[in-house]
Design an enzyme around this catalytic site. Structure first.
Site, short mmCIF file in Angstrom:
data_model
loop_
_atom_site.label_atom_id
_atom_site.label_comp_id
_atom_site.label_asym_id
_atom_site.label_seq_id
_atom_site.Cartn_x
_atom_site.Cartn_y
_atom_site.Cartn_z
N LYS A 175 0.85 -1.19 0.00
CA LYS A 175 0.00 0.00 0.00
C LYS A 175 0.89 1.24 0.00
O LYS A 175 1.48 1.59 1.01
CB LYS A 175 -0.91 0.05 1.22
CG LYS A 175 -2.03 1.10 1.07
CD LYS A 175 -2.47 1.71 2.38
CE LYS A 175 -1.71 2.95 2.76
NZ LYS A 175 -1.86 4.11 1.82
N GLU A 384 9.27 16.91 15.03
CA GLU A 384 9.64 16.76 13.63
C GLU A 384 8.82 17.73 12.77
O GLU A 384 7.60 17.65 12.72
CB GLU A 384 9.39 15.32 13.16
CG GLU A 384 9.92 15.05 11.77
CD GLU A 384 9.79 13.59 11.37
OE1 GLU A 384 10.69 13.08 10.71
OE2 GLU A 384 8.76 12.96 11.73
#
Length: 483
Positions: A175, A384
């Site tokens: 996927k 992040e």
């Protein structure tokens, strides 16, 4: 007219049972629809899993050199399509042409590498404790594995999961990320043309919440390899662990580069500029913190600002210094972190906004951004950002710099720039990161050595790439034979 693609299941290109699709647009021009793909359902996922399970025995029983021949042929077919794959990657993800071309070449090299490793798959012979006995190990495929890959390296990361999984004899359901599924599609096309048996590899596209969860929770999946954010990776690992499925997750980073007084500051700025602003900062190994000794702090700030301001920004197909963000959501997130850093007291030295000009109106562009006067407790130093934003943090000495580098929940990649061998050795030994570099950028990986992180950057189970990539995708059986 927009090209519409389908899933690849059991050797056939088939539409989703839902009949629904989603569009992929060009990050450099959001009005341009690059392609259209199926919004797959849980039923589509199950069909792909069933096909993979049915194909696994045949593929697993195929001799290793024969599997390797198919991988090598796939690599050669991809090499023949390199220009096409490069342009496809640029148009769906936004990388510069040079960055995209390098990534496609890496995928080619990965297929070649694991094609040869297929000849070495086997086990080890050990000495038994008695006579008339044999004692040895043999490697066997896990079975059927699920691969969930991100958009930021849309051909390299699928390749470095697909190739070792197939080399080891597993069947696969892949996927890819919805923002950039075309590059993965090309990989399935070349594997199909190379002669991969029907069902040995399958591709389904769609949202992670709709089809990622069924993959993680399926009792028919024997191993799951994921690359993406820490939040999603943690959830995926927990879902898969309910059935004791083997899991490998590589996730976020907050990667530091330490700059010491013995460094050539211009060279240090060049190294860190590539690590921070290359791929528009959209890399889990991107340099997001420069921890700089106070004796050279001001000199470094001037040098890194000059490096940032020298970068041209534009459409990836023009091969500028930096391309756009992949989506409006990623752009908005980066701009939000700029506001957060400013509100917390960091000094914006350069960048911090969208570049001015009509040519930037239709794309997700942002300027290379540098903040100084950053303390390690600020959000911009701990979270992040996933954009071209560098936080420059002062350090009083080596120990202070090392402590600052380690004071984060992440531990993926880290580097130091120094001419002092003692500092270099201590850094390599004491840094809490899965990748440690000396006088190099935090980005950039060799394909034949293990890759993975510490702390929240990884599930800390198995590494990727090289022989470690095969370790994850195989089980070891110990055989005792008494004559």
């Amino acid at each position: 007219m927009t090209t519409e693609y389908t899933n690849y299941i059991d050797g056939e290109w088939v539409a989703s049972e839902s009949g629904e699709t989603f569009d992929v647009t060009n990050p450099a021009n959001s009005d341009e629809v690059v392609s259209r793909h199926p919004s797959s359902t849980e039923a589509d996922v199950q069909t792909a899993i069933d096909a993979a399970v049915a194909a696994q025995d045949e593929w697993g029983d195929t001799p290793g050199p024969s599997r390797g021949a198919i991988l090598r042929e796939a690599g050669e077919l991809l090499a023949a399509r390199k220009e096409e794959a490069t342009e496809t990657l640029v148009r769906e993800e936004g990388k510069t042409r040079s960055e995209a071309g390098g990534e496609v070449q890496r995928a080619i090299d990965i297929f070649y590498y694991y094609a040869e490793k297929c000849r070495d798959l086997g086990g080890t012979v050990k000495s038994p404790s008695g006579t008339d006995k044999e004692l040895y190990t043999k490697r066997e495929p896990l079975g059927t594995v699920a691969l969930i890959t991100p958009w930021n390296y849309p051909i390299a990361i699928p390749a470095w999961k697909l190739a070792p999984a197939l080399a080891a004899g597993n069947s696969v359901v892949l996927k890819p990320a919805s923002q950039a599924p075309n590059s993965a599609r090309i990989l399935l096309e070349v594997l199909d043309e190379a002669g991969l048996p029907d069902g040995a590899a399958n591709l389904v596209t769609g949202s992670g919440s709709t089809i990622g969860t069924p993959l993680a929770e399926s009792e028919d999946i024997d191993g799951l390899s994921f690359t993406g954010s820490t939040a999603v990776g943690t959830a995926v690992a927990r879902a898969a662990s309910e059935d004791l499925t083997r899991v490998q997750c590589e996730m976020g980073g907050k990667n530091p580069t330490v700059v010491m007084p013995s460094a050539d500051i211009e060279e240090a700025a060049d190294i860190i500029s590539v690590g921070a602003f290359g791929t528009t900062g959209q890399s889990c190994t991107a340099t997001s913190r420069a921890i700089v000794h106070e004796d050279v702090y001001d000199e470094f700030v001037d040098a890194i600002v000059e490096a940032a301001e020298s970068l041209s920004v534009g459409p990836g197909l023009d091969d500028p210094g930096m391309g756009p963000h992949v989506s409006d959501g990623e752009l908005s997130s980066t701009l939000e972190y700029v506001d957060i850093a400013t509100s917390e007291g960091a000094t914006l030295e350069t960048g911090g906004g969208k570049p001015a000009g009509d040519e930037y109106e239709g794309g997700y562009y942002v300027e290379p951004t540098v903040f100084s006067d950053v303390s390690n407790d600020m959000r911009i130093a701990q979270e992040e950002v996933f954009g071209p934003v560098l936080a420059v943090i002062p350090a009083t000495d080596f120990d202070d710099a090392l402590d600052t580098a380690n004071e984060t929940d992440y531990g993926l990649s880290a580097s130091i720039i120094t001419q002092d061998l003692t500092e270099a050795d201590r850094f390599v030994n004491e840094i809490e990161a899965g990748v440690a570099k000396v006088n190099e950028k935090t980005t950039g990986l060799e394909l034949h050595v293990p890759f993975g992180g510490y702390k929240d950057s990884s599930t800390n189970t198995y590494r990727e790439q090289g022989d470690a990539g095969l370790d994850f995708f195989t089980s070891v059986k110990t055989v005792y034979r008494n004559f």
